[in-house]
Motif scaffolding. Structure first.
Motif, short mmCIF file in Angstrom:
data_model
loop_
_atom_site.label_atom_id
_atom_site.label_comp_id
_atom_site.label_asym_id
_atom_site.label_seq_id
_atom_site.Cartn_x
_atom_site.Cartn_y
_atom_site.Cartn_z
N GLY A 76 0.81 -1.23 0.00
CA GLY A 76 0.00 0.00 0.00
C GLY A 76 0.83 1.27 0.00
N THR A 77 2.17 1.12 0.09
CA THR A 77 3.05 2.30 0.07
C THR A 77 4.30 2.01 -0.73
N VAL A 78 4.93 3.09 -1.15
CA VAL A 78 6.25 3.02 -1.76
C VAL A 78 7.00 4.24 -1.22
N SER A 79 8.27 4.04 -0.90
CA SER A 79 9.01 5.14 -0.29
C SER A 79 10.47 5.12 -0.73
N GLY A 80 10.89 6.20 -1.36
CA GLY A 80 12.30 6.36 -1.70
C GLY A 80 12.78 5.56 -2.90
N TYR A 81 11.88 5.00 -3.68
CA TYR A 81 12.29 4.25 -4.87
C TYR A 81 12.77 5.24 -5.93
N GLU A 82 13.94 4.99 -6.50
CA GLU A 82 14.48 5.90 -7.52
C GLU A 82 14.46 5.24 -8.89
N ALA A 83 14.06 6.02 -9.88
CA ALA A 83 13.99 5.52 -11.25
C ALA A 83 14.29 6.66 -12.22
N TRP A 84 14.90 6.31 -13.33
CA TRP A 84 15.20 7.29 -14.38
C TRP A 84 13.97 7.48 -15.25
N MET A 85 13.67 8.76 -15.55
CA MET A 85 12.47 9.12 -16.29
C MET A 85 12.85 10.04 -17.46
N TYR A 86 11.92 10.21 -18.37
CA TYR A 86 12.10 11.12 -19.49
C TYR A 86 10.99 12.17 -19.50
N ALA A 87 11.36 13.38 -19.80
CA ALA A 87 10.37 14.42 -20.06
C ALA A 87 10.04 14.35 -21.55
N ARG A 88 8.94 14.93 -21.92
CA ARG A 88 8.53 14.97 -23.32
C ARG A 88 9.64 15.59 -24.17
N ASP A 89 9.89 15.00 -25.31
CA ASP A 89 10.86 15.52 -26.29
C ASP A 89 12.26 15.68 -25.71
N SER A 90 12.64 14.80 -24.79
CA SER A 90 13.98 14.87 -24.22
C SER A 90 14.64 13.51 -24.29
N ASP A 91 15.91 13.52 -24.70
CA ASP A 91 16.69 12.28 -24.72
C ASP A 91 17.52 12.13 -23.45
N GLU A 92 17.50 13.16 -22.61
CA GLU A 92 18.29 13.18 -21.38
C GLU A 92 17.41 12.76 -20.20
N PRO A 93 17.65 11.56 -19.63
CA PRO A 93 16.82 11.14 -18.51
C PRO A 93 17.15 11.93 -17.24
N PHE A 94 16.19 11.95 -16.33
CA PHE A 94 16.41 12.55 -15.02
C PHE A 94 15.95 11.55 -13.97
N LEU A 95 16.53 11.66 -12.79
CA LEU A 95 16.27 10.70 -11.72
C LEU A 95 15.14 11.20 -10.82
N CYS A 96 14.13 10.36 -10.62
CA CYS A 96 13.01 10.69 -9.74
C CYS A 96 13.00 9.76 -8.54
N ARG A 97 12.69 10.34 -7.38
CA ARG A 97 12.48 9.56 -6.16
C ARG A 97 10.97 9.47 -5.94
N PHE A 98 10.48 8.25 -5.91
CA PHE A 98 9.04 7.99 -5.80
C PHE A 98 8.64 7.70 -4.36
N THR A 99 7.58 8.36 -3.94
CA THR A 99 6.96 8.09 -2.65
C THR A 99 5.46 8.14 -2.88
N GLY A 100 4.74 7.21 -2.29
CA GLY A 100 3.30 7.25 -2.49
C GLY A 100 2.56 6.21 -1.68
N ARG A 101 1.26 6.25 -1.84
CA ARG A 101 0.42 5.29 -1.13
C ARG A 101 -0.87 5.07 -1.89
N SER A 102 -1.45 3.91 -1.63
CA SER A 102 -2.76 3.56 -2.19
C SER A 102 -3.83 4.05 -1.23
N ILE A 103 -4.92 4.53 -1.80
CA ILE A 103 -6.03 5.04 -1.00
C ILE A 103 -7.32 4.46 -1.57
#
Length: 188
Positions: free
Chosen positions: A89-116
């Motif tokens: 039901g939760t995720v905390s501190g998971y890091e993953a590389w992501m892309y913005a629209r029209d970008s070849d350069e990934p950026f690192l996101c730290r994910f935190t969340g919960r199910s409701i």
């Protein structure tokens, strides 16, 4: 009439609460998304920072998921986050590389969340904080530490060689002194 008055007041209070939530949601300095688990984790809502960070409008993002938008550098990361949410039901501190629209350069996101649970729907409130700069600084610090350790090792080896050279020179001088003393004794 009293009942109608109370109902109007309740509806106004509800509308005010919804507006306040929307203001806070959109004012967040961290990208936020609300996903619908039962609809393949499509976005029901994204905030202003999410729009800036990923480059998609709300209209483009909502009713699609991250795979459809092509924002995941590795789809397996999305799968792991979803598994974690479904398991605990939760995720905390998971890091993953992501892309913005029209970008070849990934950026690192730290994910935190919960199910409701909301009625018959399972919503997933997820924050996606861009930590690329922090990651780069950490990498630079690790490289600097490795360089410093290498230099310390080189200096230690140089000092060891210099100390050995000095010991050899002292032994040679002591040997020469002993020979001179021996010669002086023989000469006397």
């Amino acid at each position: 009439s009293q009942e109608l008055h109370e109902r109007i007041a309740t509806e106004n209070a509800l509308r005010h609460t919804e507006e306040k939530f929307k203001i806070f949601f959109n004012a967040s300095p961290v990208a936020l998304a609300v996903g619908l688990r039962e609809n393949n984790h499509t976005y029901a809502e994204v905030n202003d920072q999410w729009v800036r960070q990923f480059g998609y409008s709300r209209e483009e993002a909502c009713q699609k998921n991250g795979l459809q938008l092509g924002i995941w550098a590795d789809a397996e990361d999305r799968h792991r986050i979803i598994q974690q949410l479904e398991r605990s039901g939760t995720v905390s501190g998971y890091e993953a590389w992501m892309y913005a629209r029209d970008s070849d350069e990934p950026f690192l996101c730290r994910f935190t969340g919960r199910s409701i649970q909301y009625g018959d729907q399972t919503l997933e409130l997820i924050s996606m904080q861009d930590v690329t700069a922090v990651h780069r600084h950490e990498q630079e610090m690790m490289q600097l530490n490795a360089l410093l350790e290498e230099r310390v090792q080189e200096r230690t080896e140089a000092l060891t060689r210099t100390n050995e050279d000095l010991r050899t020179a002292v032994r040679n001088l002591e040997h020469a002194q002993a020979e001179l003393l021996q010669r002086e004794k023989m000469a006397a």
